[in-house]
Design an enzyme around this catalytic site. Sequence first.
Site, PDB file in Angstrom:
ATOM      1  N   SER A  71      -2.548 -19.247  26.247  1.00 27.85           N
ATOM      2  CA  SER A  71      -2.847 -19.238  24.716  1.00 27.85           C
ATOM      3  C   SER A  71      -3.382 -18.829  23.674  1.00 27.85           C
ATOM      4  O   SER A  71      -3.276 -18.802  22.491  1.00 27.85           O
ATOM      5  CB  SER A  71      -3.821 -20.438  24.988  1.00 27.85           C
ATOM      6  OG  SER A  71      -5.060 -20.257  25.391  1.00 27.85           O
ATOM      7  N   ASP A  72      -4.122 -17.024  24.710  1.00 24.87           N
ATOM      8  CA  ASP A  72      -5.027 -16.503  23.801  1.00 24.87           C
ATOM      9  C   ASP A  72      -4.315 -14.952  24.146  1.00 24.87           C
ATOM     10  O   ASP A  72      -6.329 -14.214  24.326  1.00 24.87           O
ATOM     11  CB  ASP A  72      -7.014 -17.009  23.342  1.00 24.87           C
ATOM     12  CG  ASP A  72      -7.460 -15.348  22.007  1.00 24.87           C
ATOM     13  OD1 ASP A  72      -6.587 -15.446  21.681  1.00 24.87           O
ATOM     14  OD2 ASP A  72      -8.548 -16.040  22.357  1.00 24.87           O
ATOM     15  N   LEU A  73      -3.558 -14.753  23.619  1.00 23.38           N
ATOM     16  CA  LEU A  73      -3.559 -13.610  24.436  1.00 23.38           C
ATOM     17  C   LEU A  73      -3.060 -11.633  23.022  1.00 23.38           C
ATOM     18  O   LEU A  73      -2.923 -11.901  22.439  1.00 23.38           O
ATOM     19  CB  LEU A  73      -1.521 -12.944  24.921  1.00 23.38           C
ATOM     20  CG  LEU A  73      -1.243 -11.563  25.549  1.00 23.38           C
ATOM     21  CD1 LEU A  73      -1.608 -11.361  27.059  1.00 23.38           C
ATOM     22  CD2 LEU A  73       0.275 -11.713  25.689  1.00 23.38           C
ATOM     23  N   ASN A  74      -4.815 -11.278  23.703  1.00 22.06           N
ATOM     24  CA  ASN A  74      -5.213 -10.246  22.733  1.00 22.06           C
ATOM     25  C   ASN A  74      -6.129  -9.272  23.141  1.00 22.06           C
ATOM     26  O   ASN A  74      -5.227  -9.306  24.704  1.00 22.06           O
ATOM     27  CB  ASN A  74      -6.450 -11.276  20.934  1.00 22.06           C
ATOM     28  CG  ASN A  74      -7.294 -11.386  22.207  1.00 22.06           C
ATOM     29  OD1 ASN A  74      -8.111 -10.471  22.451  1.00 22.06           O
ATOM     30  ND2 ASN A  74      -8.266 -12.494  22.191  1.00 22.06           N
ATOM     31  N   ASN A  91      -8.600  -9.324  25.653  1.00 23.74           N
ATOM     32  CA  ASN A  91      -8.133  -9.929  27.179  1.00 23.74           C
ATOM     33  C   ASN A  91      -7.356  -9.793  27.882  1.00 23.74           C
ATOM     34  O   ASN A  91      -7.140  -9.874  29.001  1.00 23.74           O
ATOM     35  CB  ASN A  91      -7.211 -12.086  26.690  1.00 23.74           C
ATOM     36  CG  ASN A  91      -8.978 -12.335  25.891  1.00 23.74           C
ATOM     37  OD1 ASN A  91      -9.704 -12.605  26.691  1.00 23.74           O
ATOM     38  ND2 ASN A  91      -8.653 -12.926  25.554  1.00 23.74           N
TER      39      ASN A  91
END
Length: 317
Positions: free
Chosen positions: A207-210, A213
């Site tokens: 949900s928070d592919l940045n 990460n």
Amino acid sequence: MTENYRQLSFMRLDVGEVNFLVDPKSGFNDSTLYETLQHYCDPEYLSEHALDVRFCGGRGQTMLFTLGPKDIGALYGPVRDFALEAAKSEQPLQTTFHLCLRFYRRGGLIGKVLTTGFWRWSKTAQRARAEFELTSQLYAEGFPVPRPLLAREGFNHCFVTNALVMEQLPHTQNLAEILAQRALTPEEIILVARTLARFFKAGVYHSDLNIRNILLTDDSSGCYLIDFDKCSRGKLSQDLVTQMLARLERSFTKEQELKEYEEERLNVPAIMTLVRAQVAASVKHLPQGKWQQVRTLLNTVQAKLSALRARGPWHKQ
């Protein structure tokens, strides 16, 4: 998924019901004291007994610390004599264990009133359990993720509090840290893309592919994915993969604008073209998402209407 963890439950008058999820290889069992487990989730205790304590992440929600063999207890299995084990195996003695305690805090306006409490009947209230379960499963299957060791969820009246203890990943840097020093190499970008493709093929939705990460080892031989809060595993659609990669691209773009990197340091279109090409080559035959199905249907209807107009009596030759 229960084979990847065990649950120890307690009822405390001061805090209510508390569940601890532990690694099945740990030495914790039904006779383990509440205080023994709670120490690993207590910032005040760790600040006094751990080394190299520091906080990072949004709203200071991540505590990094180091414990020695005397303080590690049964977290890695039954209490052992690490010096004796090292002598028998003729391996160097492990004198430090680098761990990470993550708190789940609320953001936005409601976070100013309820810092750590989540409505207990909400589907997403047990966030530590969900992340522990997913990460434990991935770790057991050999995916490049940090090893989860212990999760804590406390039920008090109408709210749930969550905490998660994991191993740190030594000798790694996230992509933002690397970009602060140099540009990413094509080989590193391909490694990142292939790692992401491996997760996508396994049905993992992040949900928070940045760029913070995604971690690379110091020798650029390995790539890790971290932070599986509010993530899931199931059947991915092409739409979801497109959304995740778009989020990754936005994080690259935001970093470029924030740090004012030159194109030689960070060429976002070139990086994402290579990433998308590698992912497309590895992740094939995904079903269309709902919006993509609607778009396909509209395009089909439009094509048929155009064909009818072309054959109609009103069509001008």
